[in-house]
Design an enzyme around this catalytic site. Structure first.
Site, PDB file in Angstrom:
ATOM      1  N   GLY A  17       0.877  -1.167   0.000  1.00 33.78           N
ATOM      2  CA  GLY A  17       0.000   0.000   0.000  1.00 33.78           C
ATOM      3  C   GLY A  17       0.916   1.220   0.000  1.00 33.78           C
ATOM      4  O   GLY A  17       1.865   1.284   0.792  1.00 33.78           O
ATOM      5  N   CYS A 125      -8.491  -3.037  -5.859  1.00 34.33           N
ATOM      6  CA  CYS A 125      -7.307  -3.209  -5.015  1.00 34.33           C
ATOM      7  C   CYS A 125      -7.615  -2.865  -3.562  1.00 34.33           C
ATOM      8  O   CYS A 125      -8.781  -2.869  -3.151  1.00 34.33           O
ATOM      9  CB  CYS A 125      -6.092  -2.432  -5.528  1.00 34.33           C
ATOM     10  SG  CYS A 125      -4.547  -3.116  -4.826  1.00 34.33           S
ATOM     11  N   ASP A 194      -0.951   5.152  -6.504  1.00 36.86           N
ATOM     12  CA  ASP A 194       0.456   4.980  -6.149  1.00 36.86           C
ATOM     13  C   ASP A 194       1.265   6.186  -6.592  1.00 36.86           C
ATOM     14  O   ASP A 194       2.305   6.487  -6.008  1.00 36.86           O
ATOM     15  CB  ASP A 194       1.009   3.696  -6.777  1.00 36.86           C
ATOM     16  CG  ASP A 194       0.407   2.474  -6.096  1.00 36.86           C
ATOM     17  OD1 ASP A 194      -0.721   2.095  -6.479  1.00 36.86           O
ATOM     18  OD2 ASP A 194       1.023   1.938  -5.171  1.00 36.86           O
ATOM     19  N   LYS A 205      -3.009   0.250  -9.139  1.00 34.91           N
ATOM     20  CA  LYS A 205      -2.958  -1.196  -9.367  1.00 34.91           C
ATOM     21  C   LYS A 205      -3.422  -1.592 -10.760  1.00 34.91           C
ATOM     22  O   LYS A 205      -4.395  -1.050 -11.277  1.00 34.91           O
ATOM     23  CB  LYS A 205      -3.826  -1.884  -8.302  1.00 34.91           C
ATOM     24  CG  LYS A 205      -3.818  -3.381  -8.307  1.00 34.91           C
ATOM     25  CD  LYS A 205      -2.444  -3.971  -8.226  1.00 34.91           C
ATOM     26  CE  LYS A 205      -1.657  -3.484  -7.025  1.00 34.91           C
ATOM     27  NZ  LYS A 205      -0.204  -3.791  -7.116  1.00 34.91           N
TER      28      LYS A 205
END
Ligand code: RI2
Length: 320
Positions: A17, A125, A194, A205
């Site tokens: 994460g 995700c 991310d 993801k």
């Protein structure tokens, strides 16, 4: 925890994460600074730099990781003694960890306001920030339902459905390829990030871009929940976000793979969703359209184009 141990856990995704790996790296640097002998400032700096490089190299895509390391390592900048360098690192790591946790709470408050009573939400995700918005909406009394994807190959969807279940939120668990079949039952997509690039594209993801594409086709809004330290300063100067490609055995056992000599397994962990498929990005600083990513990079991370000019001596003036 040792720096090498943290680095290893991040690499193996035991710690995963984007937010969590950033906090784990900050914590590892802080503990490392505490453990280092403080006899010589240059040696102290060199050792810290080695540790920082090791942590940053673990996963190349989540920009939260180099951003967190950069923030913590800035504690070394004006230090005159090893002790003040140590203090600088410890203090900055502590502040980063606290503000990161607080940022997720703020995102939850802002994101939950975008969820209406009766909404069905799809998430992909396992994003702490995205789930915080969903859980906050539920906590505030909104009657919501969730579709959560499986997330091959690492099955982070299992973590997501456990969290949703524990929160008492009615949840449908679907395989990744079922998204388009259910998208017309969905009012809103909420995902994490991310990395966010200067042009508002979101790296998340693998499969996120398919989800967003389906949502766009079905006119379902897509909300990205992302702390400001997930914005990628170096995209200002044209750097691309590296997409991590993980080992083939995450997808296919080595035994099966060996029996198929003409087959190559490709396993990119992330994909890129263009800004046009994203309605808003909810940060702790507020909800912004993706096109405003530069403002976050400049105002909240302190990296404007001028800083890059200074750092890399980019000359924008043409000499006569
Ligand atoms: P938070 C995760 O990456 C997922 O892609 C998730 O959407 C993103 O980080 C953000 O997560 P991975 O570590 O920071 O599972 O919101 O590869 O928790």
């Amino acid at each position: 925890m040792l720096v090498t141990e943290t680095a290893d856990k991040i690499k193996r995704m035991e710690i995963r994460g984007a937010g969590r790996i950033a906090r784990a790296a900050a914590q590892a640097l802080s503990e490392y600074a505490q453990s280092l002998p403080a006899d010589d400032l240059d040696t102290f700096r060199d050792k810290m730099k080695e540790a920082a490089d090791l942590l940053v190299a673990t996963r190349p895509t989540a920009v939260s990781l180099p951003n967190a390391v950069h923030i913590v390592m800035a504690g070394l900048e004006h230090a005159q003694t090893p002790d003040s360098a140590r203090e600088g690192v410890i203090q900055r790591a502590g502040t980063f960890i606290d503000t990161s946790r607080h940022a997720v709470e703020q995102i939850a408050q802002i994101g939950a306001r975008h969820i209406s009573d009766g909404d069905t939400i799809l998430t992909h995700c396992n994003s702490e920030a995205a789930l915080a918005c969903i859980i906050e909406a539920h906590r505030s009394g909104k009657d919501i339902e969730v579709f959560a994807t499986e997330v091959r190959p690492r099955n982070q969807g299992l973590v997501t459905i456990r969290t949703l279940n524990d929160a008492g939120i009615p949840t449908n668990f679907i395989v990744d390829s079922a998204v388009r079949s259910f998208i017309n039952d969905v009012d809103l997509v909420i995902i994490g990030a991310d990395a966010v690039t200067v042009n508002g594209a979101v790296v998340n993801k693998i499969g996120t871009s398919q989800v967003a594409h389906s949502a766009s086709e079905a006119r379902v809004n897509v909300i990205v929940a992302a702390e400001t330290y997930k914005f990628a300063p170096r995209t200002i100067i044209g750097e691309l976000i590296e997409i991590e490609e993980r080992p083939a055995e995450e997808v296919l056992s080595m035994e099966v793979a060996r029996s198929l000599p003409h087959v190559t397994v490709r396993n990119p962990a992330f994909d890129i969703t263009p800004a046009e498929y994203i309605d808003i990005i909810v940060t702790e600083a507020g909800a912004i359209p993706p096109q405003m990513a530069y403002v976050i990079i400049k105002e909240y991370l302190g990296w404007g184009i001028e800083e890059f000019h200074k750092a890399f001596e980019i000359n924008t003036r043409h000499e006569e």
